[in-house]
Write a protein that holds these residues in place. Structure first.
Motif, PDB file in Angstrom:
ATOM      1  N   LEU A  87     -45.428 -35.099  53.470  1.00 36.24           N
ATOM      2  CA  LEU A  87     -46.445 -34.208  54.023  1.00 36.24           C
ATOM      3  C   LEU A  87     -47.151 -33.352  52.978  1.00 36.24           C
ATOM      4  O   LEU A  87     -48.107 -32.662  53.304  1.00 36.24           O
ATOM      5  N   ALA A  88     -46.677 -33.380  51.734  1.00 43.37           N
ATOM      6  CA  ALA A  88     -47.298 -32.583  50.676  1.00 43.37           C
ATOM      7  C   ALA A  88     -48.738 -33.043  50.463  1.00 43.37           C
ATOM      8  O   ALA A  88     -49.027 -34.244  50.531  1.00 43.37           O
ATOM      9  N   PRO A  89     -49.635 -32.109  50.216  1.00 51.52           N
ATOM     10  CA  PRO A  89     -51.025 -32.509  49.954  1.00 51.52           C
ATOM     11  C   PRO A  89     -51.108 -33.453  48.757  1.00 51.52           C
ATOM     12  O   PRO A  89     -50.436 -33.258  47.760  1.00 51.52           O
ATOM     13  N   GLY A  90     -51.914 -34.472  48.908  1.00 52.31           N
ATOM     14  CA  GLY A  90     -52.075 -35.453  47.836  1.00 52.31           C
ATOM     15  C   GLY A  90     -52.314 -36.829  48.401  1.00 52.31           C
ATOM     16  O   GLY A  90     -52.603 -37.007  49.585  1.00 52.31           O
ATOM     17  N   TRP A  91     -52.181 -37.842  47.540  1.00 56.09           N
ATOM     18  CA  TRP A  91     -52.508 -39.209  47.957  1.00 56.09           C
ATOM     19  C   TRP A  91     -51.553 -39.719  49.018  1.00 56.09           C
ATOM     20  O   TRP A  91     -51.950 -40.525  49.867  1.00 56.09           O
ATOM     21  N   VAL A  92     -50.282 -39.282  49.008  1.00 52.29           N
ATOM     22  CA  VAL A  92     -49.322 -39.779  49.993  1.00 52.29           C
ATOM     23  C   VAL A  92     -49.713 -39.322  51.394  1.00 52.29           C
ATOM     24  O   VAL A  92     -49.779 -40.125  52.329  1.00 52.29           O
ATOM     25  N   SER A  93     -49.987 -38.031  51.539  1.00 52.84           N
ATOM     26  CA  SER A  93     -50.370 -37.540  52.870  1.00 52.84           C
ATOM     27  C   SER A  93     -51.717 -38.105  53.309  1.00 52.84           C
ATOM     28  O   SER A  93     -51.932 -38.348  54.497  1.00 52.84           O
ATOM     29  N   GLU A  94     -52.608 -38.345  52.347  1.00 48.76           N
ATOM     30  CA  GLU A  94     -53.900 -38.948  52.696  1.00 48.76           C
ATOM     31  C   GLU A  94     -53.715 -40.391  53.165  1.00 48.76           C
ATOM     32  O   GLU A  94     -54.349 -40.827  54.124  1.00 48.76           O
ATOM     33  N   ALA A  95     -52.857 -41.127  52.489  1.00 51.97           N
ATOM     34  CA  ALA A  95     -52.583 -42.507  52.897  1.00 51.97           C
ATOM     35  C   ALA A  95     -51.864 -42.535  54.239  1.00 51.97           C
ATOM     36  O   ALA A  95     -52.136 -43.392  55.080  1.00 51.97           O
ATOM     37  N   LEU A  96     -50.966 -41.598  54.440  1.00 48.06           N
ATOM     38  CA  LEU A  96     -50.225 -41.528  55.693  1.00 48.06           C
ATOM     39  C   LEU A  96     -51.147 -41.140  56.859  1.00 48.06           C
ATOM     40  O   LEU A  96     -50.925 -41.573  57.987  1.00 48.06           O
ATOM     41  N   ALA A  97     -52.183 -40.381  56.569  1.00 49.74           N
ATOM     42  CA  ALA A  97     -53.108 -39.946  57.620  1.00 49.74           C
ATOM     43  C   ALA A  97     -53.830 -41.121  58.270  1.00 49.74           C
ATOM     44  O   ALA A  97     -54.314 -41.003  59.395  1.00 49.74           O
ATOM     45  N   THR A  98     -53.882 -42.259  57.585  1.00 49.76           N
ATOM     46  CA  THR A  98     -54.537 -43.434  58.161  1.00 49.76           C
ATOM     47  C   THR A  98     -53.608 -44.203  59.098  1.00 49.76           C
ATOM     48  O   THR A  98     -54.039 -45.163  59.725  1.00 49.76           O
TER      49      THR A  98
END
Length: 179
Positions: A87-98
């Protein structure tokens, strides 16, 4: 003034009706103590999530108010660390948001599953004093946290596999260009 717990009202009634006689202090202390041992302990209130940014921190603080067994406490730290990484801001949370299913699963972990596991442990823990021989709630809490950790690893594994495919695809693309 604290409210009398357990059998204290019975002790006061015995004293004021004169049935306790000269032993009234012993009767009051004994029944008050027995009632305190039988009554369930106070438990911390379920966590409240004031805003989205403080949810995981609130989730970390809530179990700290409860005396968790060492194995479960360690597993809970591992689980919240994994969720924090996702859930930390960054590419992981952005990828997970999809991934709507992944977002739903993580929201369910934070809002429902973890608080419910800890809360049911706290509520049933005192029953082991009253009903010895029953299955210890520590075992259920540890198992629940293990299952939640395994489920939380799903989105992390999915993101890792997606990035691995992306890396391989880019490598093939570069090789096909003759570089």
């Amino acid at each position: 003034m604290p409210r009398p717990r357990g059998a204290a009202p019975v002790a006061y009634a015995l004293t004021f009706t004169g049935l306790a006689g000269a032993y009234w202090p012993v009767v009051i202390a004994g029944l008050y103590g027995a009632g305190a041992l039988i009554a369930p302990p106070t438990r911390p209130p379920a966590p409240e999530f004031p805003d989205a940014s403080s949810r995981l921190e609130t989730l970390r603080e809530y179990p700290a108010e409860v005396d968790l067994p060492p194995g479960a406490a360690g597993r809970l730290v591992e689980l919240t660390d994994l969720l924090d990484g996702l859930l930390a801001p960054g590419w992981v949370s952005e990828a997970l948001a999809t991934d709507p299913e992944g977002v739903h699963a993580l929201a369910r972990f934070v809002h429902q599953d973890i608080p419910e596991s800890v809360d049911t442990f706290v509520r049933t823990r005192w029953w082991t004093r009253v009903a010895p021989g029953s299955e210890p709630p520590e075992r259920h809490l540890k198992r629940q946290l293990d299952l939640l950790h395994r489920e939380a690893e799903g989105p992390a594994t999915g993101l890792c596999e997606a990035e691995t495919r992306r890396r391989r695809t880019h490598t093939r693309y570069l090789e096909d260009r003759g570089l």
